[in-house]
Scaffold this motif. Sequence first.
Motif, mmCIF file in Angstrom:
data_model
loop_
_atom_site.group_PDB
_atom_site.id
_atom_site.type_symbol
_atom_site.label_atom_id
_atom_site.label_comp_id
_atom_site.label_asym_id
_atom_site.label_seq_id
_atom_site.Cartn_x
_atom_site.Cartn_y
_atom_site.Cartn_z
ATOM 1 N N VAL A 126 0.854 -1.187 0.000
ATOM 2 C CA VAL A 126 0.000 0.000 0.000
ATOM 3 C C VAL A 126 0.892 1.240 0.000
ATOM 4 O O VAL A 126 1.717 1.427 0.890
ATOM 5 C CB VAL A 126 -0.953 0.022 1.209
ATOM 6 C CG1 VAL A 126 -1.845 1.265 1.147
ATOM 7 C CG2 VAL A 126 -1.803 -1.235 1.251
ATOM 8 N N PHE B 181 -0.372 -0.709 -4.660
ATOM 9 C CA PHE B 181 -1.754 -0.430 -4.280
ATOM 10 C C PHE B 181 -1.898 1.018 -3.822
ATOM 11 O O PHE B 181 -1.275 1.442 -2.861
ATOM 12 C CB PHE B 181 -2.184 -1.382 -3.156
ATOM 13 C CG PHE B 181 -3.658 -1.587 -3.104
ATOM 14 C CD1 PHE B 181 -4.252 -2.607 -3.825
ATOM 15 C CD2 PHE B 181 -4.463 -0.739 -2.358
ATOM 16 C CE1 PHE B 181 -5.628 -2.793 -3.802
ATOM 17 C CE2 PHE B 181 -5.842 -0.913 -2.331
ATOM 18 C CZ PHE B 181 -6.422 -1.945 -3.053
ATOM 19 N N ASP C 256 -6.628 2.443 -6.965
ATOM 20 C CA ASP C 256 -7.033 1.077 -6.636
ATOM 21 C C ASP C 256 -8.238 1.109 -5.698
ATOM 22 O O ASP C 256 -9.184 0.350 -5.868
ATOM 23 C CB ASP C 256 -5.857 0.323 -6.001
ATOM 24 C CG ASP C 256 -4.719 0.162 -6.988
ATOM 25 O OD1 ASP C 256 -4.843 -0.670 -7.900
ATOM 26 O OD2 ASP C 256 -3.723 0.894 -6.874
ATOM 27 N N LEU D 149 -8.519 -5.755 0.812
ATOM 28 C CA LEU D 149 -7.124 -6.145 0.595
ATOM 29 C C LEU D 149 -6.949 -7.655 0.706
ATOM 30 O O LEU D 149 -6.139 -8.248 -0.010
ATOM 31 C CB LEU D 149 -6.219 -5.427 1.604
ATOM 32 C CG LEU D 149 -5.599 -4.080 1.217
ATOM 33 C CD1 LEU D 149 -4.565 -4.248 0.116
ATOM 34 C CD2 LEU D 149 -6.624 -3.056 0.791
ATOM 35 N N TYR E 96 -8.099 -9.268 -2.454
ATOM 36 C CA TYR E 96 -7.108 -9.001 -3.496
ATOM 37 C C TYR E 96 -5.827 -9.800 -3.262
ATOM 38 O O TYR E 96 -5.271 -10.422 -4.183
ATOM 39 C CB TYR E 96 -6.809 -7.498 -3.530
ATOM 40 C CG TYR E 96 -5.656 -7.123 -4.418
ATOM 41 C CD1 TYR E 96 -5.623 -7.500 -5.761
ATOM 42 C CD2 TYR E 96 -4.575 -6.390 -3.923
ATOM 43 C CE1 TYR E 96 -4.556 -7.159 -6.573
ATOM 44 C CE2 TYR E 96 -3.507 -6.048 -4.729
ATOM 45 C CZ TYR E 96 -3.503 -6.440 -6.046
ATOM 46 O OH TYR E 96 -2.438 -6.109 -6.840
ATOM 47 N N ARG F 211 -2.771 -5.941 -11.005
ATOM 48 C CA ARG F 211 -3.433 -4.882 -10.237
ATOM 49 C C ARG F 211 -4.859 -5.308 -9.892
ATOM 50 O O ARG F 211 -5.486 -6.096 -10.601
ATOM 51 C CB ARG F 211 -3.462 -3.569 -11.028
ATOM 52 C CG ARG F 211 -2.089 -2.970 -11.305
ATOM 53 C CD ARG F 211 -1.447 -2.333 -10.081
ATOM 54 N NE ARG F 211 -2.108 -1.130 -9.615
ATOM 55 C CZ ARG F 211 -1.805 0.101 -10.001
ATOM 56 N NH1 ARG F 211 -0.840 0.313 -10.874
ATOM 57 N NH2 ARG F 211 -2.451 1.147 -9.498
#
Lengths: 568, 170
Positions: A123, A166, A184, A234, A237, A250
Motif C-alpha cells: 500500500v 496499491f 485502486d 485487501l 485481493y 493490479r
Amino acid sequence: MYQYDPIDQNLVDERVHQFRGQTSRYLAGTLGEDEFRQLRLRNGLYVQRHAPMLRVAIPYGMLASRQLRQLALIARRWDRGYGHFTTRQNIQFNWIALKDAPDVLASLAEVQMHAIQTSGNCVRNITSDPFAGIAPDEVVDPLVWCEILRQWSTFHPEFNWLPRKFKIAVSGSPEDRAAILVHDIGIAAVRNGAGETGFRVAVGGGLGRTPLVGHVIREFLPWQHLLTYMDAILRVYNLHGRRDNLYKARIKILVKELGPEVFARDVEAEWAHLRDGPATLIQEEVDRVGARFTQPAYETLAATMPEIEALIASDKGFAAWCRRNVHPHRVAGYAAVTLSLKKTGVPPGDATADEMDRIAALADRFSFGEMRITHEQNIVLADVRRRDLKALWDEAKALGMATPNVGLLTNIICCPGGDFCALANARSIPVAEAIQRRFDDLDYLLDIGEIDLNISGCINACGHHHVGHIGVLGVDKQGEEFYQVQVGGAQGTAASIGKVLGPAFSQEEIPDVVQQLIDLYIEQRDSDAERFIDVVRRIGIEPFKERVYGKADKKSQGGRGQLETAAS
Amino acid sequence: MAKLIRNRKVVEDSWRLLPPDATVEQAAEGDSIVPLSLWKSSREALIAAAGSGRLGVWLDGADEPGDIVADLDRFTIVAVRAAKFGDGRINSSGRLLRERYGYKGELRAFGELLRDQLLMLERCGFDAFVLRDSENLEDALAAFGEFSDQYQVSAQEPQPLFRRRLAAGR
C-alpha cells in the motif's frame, strides 16, 4: 499537520535501522540482488538511469516548512541540489548513492518523514485533495481519515507483499480533486441523511497499461468500519489477485475479471468475518488523531479586502494570478494559493534546494509554516490572509512561481520521462517545454480556458495522460521516440479515459497537433463557458481525428503506418 | 538433520516434508508433512497409515485453507509454502488458519523466505520457519526484534494499537 507520537517516531526510526542492516548485507554480498531489490523498493529506492532514485513520502501531500528545509538539505548534501515533486504527492531525488540511502532515511526520520512503502507491491502513500480541510465545498475533512489509513497501511503484517502496488486516494468534497476514481481504492468521505460520516468506496480504477475508472462497491460505509472494510478488500485481493502476470496483477484486473458485483459480494462475505471486530474504529481514536494535527490560529477577518479588490481591478497580471492561482477558503478573509512549479523551461514539478528554502520561508511568513504538494505537481499554501495576496504574489513572481496557469494548458502534468527514468520509452520534459513555448501568451491561454494536458513517457502513465483532456504518451519505435495523442480523458467525479486519436507523431509535430486540437475546439465551442472537454464530449473525437490527420496525413504516412503496427 | 526456527529458537527439525507427488507409502514412514493434494485424494489411507503417529500437511499459496478446516485437529503441523519470494498469500493464509479457523498447532512457513519476513509472518500466526538455505538462522533471530510495535490487529495481537493505547491511558 499531523505530529508523530513516540510510537509513530519509534517505528520510523526502527525502519531506518532495519534498512541499514539490509543495505549492509547487500553490500557485503549476503543478500541477493533480486531480494534486496524488493526490500529497497519498500524504502523508496529504485535503481534508475543515472543512480538510485529515492522517493520520499509526503503523506496526503502535507508538508511543514521545517520538513521542506530538510528536503533542501538532502538535495544539497546527497543529491545534485534539486528534487522532483510527483503526481502522487511525493518527492523524488534522482542522484542518491545507495551507500548514502540509510543516512538520508535517518535525516528524514529527524523531521517525521520517511520513504516507507513509496514503492514495491504494497500500500503506497495515501493521497488526497490539496485543499483538504480548507475547501468551502468540503463535506468531511479527509485529513484525519488519511492519517488513520496511513497508520493502518504502515507495515501491515498481512498486506506487505501484495500481487502489485496499491494506491488509495481520499476526497471529502463533492468535487473530486484527488482523482479518486483512478485509484485502486477511491474513498469519498460523505454524510448520510442523518448527518453521519461515512465513505463511498470505489475499487479497481487506475491508469497504466489498462486504464480503467473505478467502480463504487459501497455507497455508504459508516466510518467505524473503515479499517475492517479495507482489510476485507485487501484480503480478497491478496488471495485472489493474479500473481502470474505482472501486467494483470493490479486489483483493477481482478475487479474486471470477476465483475464489480461479484467482487463486491466477495468483499462483503470477507467483511462479514471482520466487521465489528477489534479493528472497528472508535470515536476516541478519531479524536486523538484529530488532536495531533496542528490547527492554524485563524484571525477574524473581513471576507474581502478593498485594496486587494482594487488591485485586481487595476492590475491585469495580478488579476490573472488571482483568478487562476488563488482558491477559495472556508474561513473568511483567507485564501489558498498555488505556487506554480510549471515555469516554461523547467521540468514540471522540479524545485531546487534554494527554491525549497525560499518556499519554506514563504510558508512560514504567509501560511502557518505548512503547505501541500498537489498531484498536479504544484505547491499550495493553504492558509493565506487575503490581505497578504499582493505581498505573496510579489514574492512568488521573484521566485518564478507565479505563472498564472493553474487549470490552463501550460499547467502540464508530466513524468520525469526518458531524461531520468529507466522505464520510459521517450522523453516527456522536452515535449512539455515545447508546448509551453508554443502557448506562451497569457491572454490566449485564458481564452482557451480550463484544460488539462498530461504527458507520460511510457505506458506506466505516471504523467496521468489517460485522464488529461489532451493526453500525450511517449512510445518507442525501433529506438526512436514517438508520441501518441489522445483526447477526452478527465479526472474528477466525471472521470473518463481518453481515446487515442491515431498513429503517433514525432516530437517536433506535437506542438502543431496540440494547436490543431485547440483551433478546432475554439471553432466548435458554443461559448467561452464550454470547456475543451465539454466540446469533446459533445461532438466526439472524430472531428479532432480528421483535423489532425486530414492535414498531416501526406507528410509522414509511411512512418506512422509502421508505428501503428508496433503499437497494436 | 535440518534446522529451523521454532518459537524464536533454532532447533533440529525431525519432520520430513514430502514433495507434491508423494505417495501414502512415503507418508507411512512417520512424521511427514504431506502435500494438500495427497491429503485430499488419500485422506483415509493417510489416517490409517499414521495410526497413532503424527501428521502434517502443507499448502501452497493458491490452496484454500478452508479445505482442511474439518481436519485441523488431526495435524501437528500445518505448513504453508511461499513458492516465490514475495508471494504474500502466505500472510493471509496464516491469519485465516489462526484467527478464523482456530488452528492451535505448529504453523510453519517455508519456501522462498528471508529473515526480513520473519516478524510479519509471526504476526500473521506462524511460529515455525524454514528459511532459504542461504540464511544464517542464528543471525536471523534478530529480525524478530526489528519493530517494537504495530498499528494493526493480527493473529498475534488481537487489539489494534489505538485500543491498547486507550486502555493504557496514553
